[in-house]
Write an enzyme that holds these catalytic residues in place. Sequence first.
Site, PDB file in Angstrom:
ATOM      1  N   GLU A  15       0.829  -1.200   0.000  1.00 20.67           N
ATOM      2  CA  GLU A  15       0.000   0.000   0.000  1.00 20.67           C
ATOM      3  C   GLU A  15       0.871   1.260   0.000  1.00 20.67           C
ATOM      4  O   GLU A  15       1.806   1.389   0.787  1.00 20.67           O
ATOM      5  CB  GLU A  15      -0.896  -0.014   1.239  1.00 20.67           C
TER       6      GLU A  15
ATOM      7  N   LYS B  37      -9.101   2.866  -2.825  1.00 21.52           N
ATOM      8  CA  LYS B  37      -9.497   2.321  -1.530  1.00 21.52           C
ATOM      9  C   LYS B  37     -10.892   2.794  -1.165  1.00 21.52           C
ATOM     10  O   LYS B  37     -11.224   3.980  -1.315  1.00 21.52           O
ATOM     11  CB  LYS B  37      -8.483   2.750  -0.465  1.00 21.52           C
TER      12      LYS B  37
ATOM     13  N   CYS C 195      -5.800  -2.840   1.870  1.00 22.96           N
ATOM     14  CA  CYS C 195      -5.667  -2.850   3.332  1.00 22.96           C
ATOM     15  C   CYS C 195      -7.028  -2.937   4.030  1.00 22.96           C
ATOM     16  O   CYS C 195      -7.615  -3.997   4.119  1.00 22.96           O
ATOM     17  CB  CYS C 195      -4.874  -1.639   3.801  1.00 22.96           C
TER      18      CYS C 195
ATOM     19  N   SER D 186       0.124  -2.426   7.234  1.00 23.51           N
ATOM     20  CA  SER D 186      -0.452  -2.828   8.515  1.00 23.51           C
ATOM     21  C   SER D 186       0.620  -2.809   9.591  1.00 23.51           C
ATOM     22  O   SER D 186       1.513  -3.661   9.599  1.00 23.51           O
ATOM     23  CB  SER D 186      -1.050  -4.231   8.394  1.00 23.51           C
TER      24      SER D 186
ATOM     25  N   SER E  20      23.378   3.702  32.605  1.00 19.52           N
ATOM     26  CA  SER E  20      23.340   3.955  34.044  1.00 19.52           C
ATOM     27  C   SER E  20      23.704   2.758  34.900  1.00 19.52           C
ATOM     28  O   SER E  20      23.879   2.887  36.110  1.00 19.52           O
ATOM     29  CB  SER E  20      21.929   4.410  34.440  1.00 19.52           C
TER      30      SER E  20
ATOM     31  N   GLY F  81      21.474   0.340  34.900  1.00 16.15           N
ATOM     32  CA  GLY F  81      20.134  -0.174  35.125  1.00 16.15           C
ATOM     33  C   GLY F  81      19.623  -0.954  33.932  1.00 16.15           C
ATOM     34  O   GLY F  81      20.227  -0.977  32.853  1.00 16.15           O
TER      35      GLY F  81
END
Length: 577
Positions: free
Chosen positions: A41, A109, A145, A171, A288, A290
Amino acid sequence: MRIALAQLNATVGDLAGNGRRAAKAHTEAMALGADVVVFPELFLNGYPPEDLVLKPAFQDATRAELERLAMECAEGPAILMGTIWRKDGKVYNAVALLDRGRIEAVTVKVELPNYGVFDEKRVFEAGPMPGPLNVRGVRIGVPICEDIWTPEAVETLAETGAEIIIAPNGSPFDWHKPDTRMNIAVARVTESGLPLAYLNQIGGQDELVFDGASFVLNGDRSLAVQLPAWREALVVTEWQHTSSGWKCKSGEVAKLAEGSAAAYDACVLGLRDYVDKNRFPGVVLGLSGGIDSALVAAIAVDALGPDRVHAVMLPSKFTSDDSLEDAAQCAKALGIRYDKVSIEPAVAGLTWGLKDLFAGTNSDTTEENLQSRVRGTILMAISNKFGAMLVTTGNKSEMSVGYATLYGDMNGGFNPIKDLYKTEVYALSRWRNEHRPDGALGPLADVVPERILSKAPTAELRANQTDQDSLPPYDALDDILVSLVEKEMSVAAVVARGHAPETVKKVERLLYLAEYKRRQAAPGVKISSRNFGRDRRYPITNRFREDIPPVKLPSETTAPDEATAKAAAPDKRKVAK
């Protein structure tokens, strides 16, 4: 008949570049003996082009490139090209049939999605119900689509003589989308009795990421071909006309990744395309020690390679030795450049400059946020000086409740884990430690040190701080957030899941209050069915809060009885007060 499915990665607005990719695919398909090559698309324009569609110069340039492509590809297979199409002053989402040097036909479409991430009614006109296109003597229906998500368009094509259905798509990925697409396609095949080729694009476009995963179903609903997810592919499918109609011969059926594997692939592709399509030389991030920054570093290396990733540790007087060691170990495992820049001189200078104004006040989150903002400023300076894009590393749990600092740790151009809750961050980190995805540029395994996975998360903005000083445990917090954000459940129903009422009310309050921060956050890869920004749009100024009735409600899907409905009504005395 031989139909080539071109599952390719387009760039929005790059008409000439997309045209070159299409011409190259056409040449390859011709060498493979294809009769027609199909593109996703709006491939020529890139999807979604948003308000570019409204720009007359963009419309004119699209038409010129479409005509140029038709002439360049005059020999060999026909082309079904996704493109915008202007007619009588209106612009449509269309597919053009290019053959023998001309634009032979155009189909447009019908169903324009206008929900979630989609806003096509803003820029396109809806077309009439389509009829099939005659492609080299075969009547091919081309619903675009959204046209296959309801039965009417395919039903009309079947009634008007279509023999094969080819559905070009744009999509976007989310956790549940692959199964949803297959179920929709099976429904259309069942209703029409016609075989269906589903062609989806691949690539990242801002927050959206497209996974490809195109496929072909025969009229008996059997899966004939499954293209891979997360990578480009040009596959020629072979079709035979039988007594019961056209049938696609069985071909390759790729295995699709699921769960954490698919989400990790989405994060990698989304970051790679955002960096490359916007022509950044690489990325820089704060490492960090983390879990969040460790996962982002791994994603960045898998997406771009270690030479394009620069990690910077920004320690303060509250940074633990464990964090320093863990960050260094993570950088070493990934093979990336690693520097340390202390924030203490800058924090001291700001504190000194504000001492008179802040005299007589107690230290609080203001001083904590100064540290985060110093870090953000240093990282932005490195980005400005060397050109690498700053990647920010906040997860969805933190962004939901505002556990982030504007102009501090929220600084950055893109966030690959923006739509991952904290528990999902842990799940993806553990998965990546055991797997390396296809095409990844990082090491085989063990990219996140084990101590990072096992220690309590902390921002280290004060002594002995952990996230759970301010937030519920993440497994509880994430369940509450999924209920409130993804499922839009009432607070009463969330309490009924076993959470303390005061905790749910606190999370609801923080969720609403943090909207102004999320409006200013960097874009990031969409993973869930309801991400912040495109999917979930709440007002910043908002006084709505829910009361929790004094009775336990049944599930959200059960109709309340009279007593429950009465109990759920607001207490007028409390409202008046």
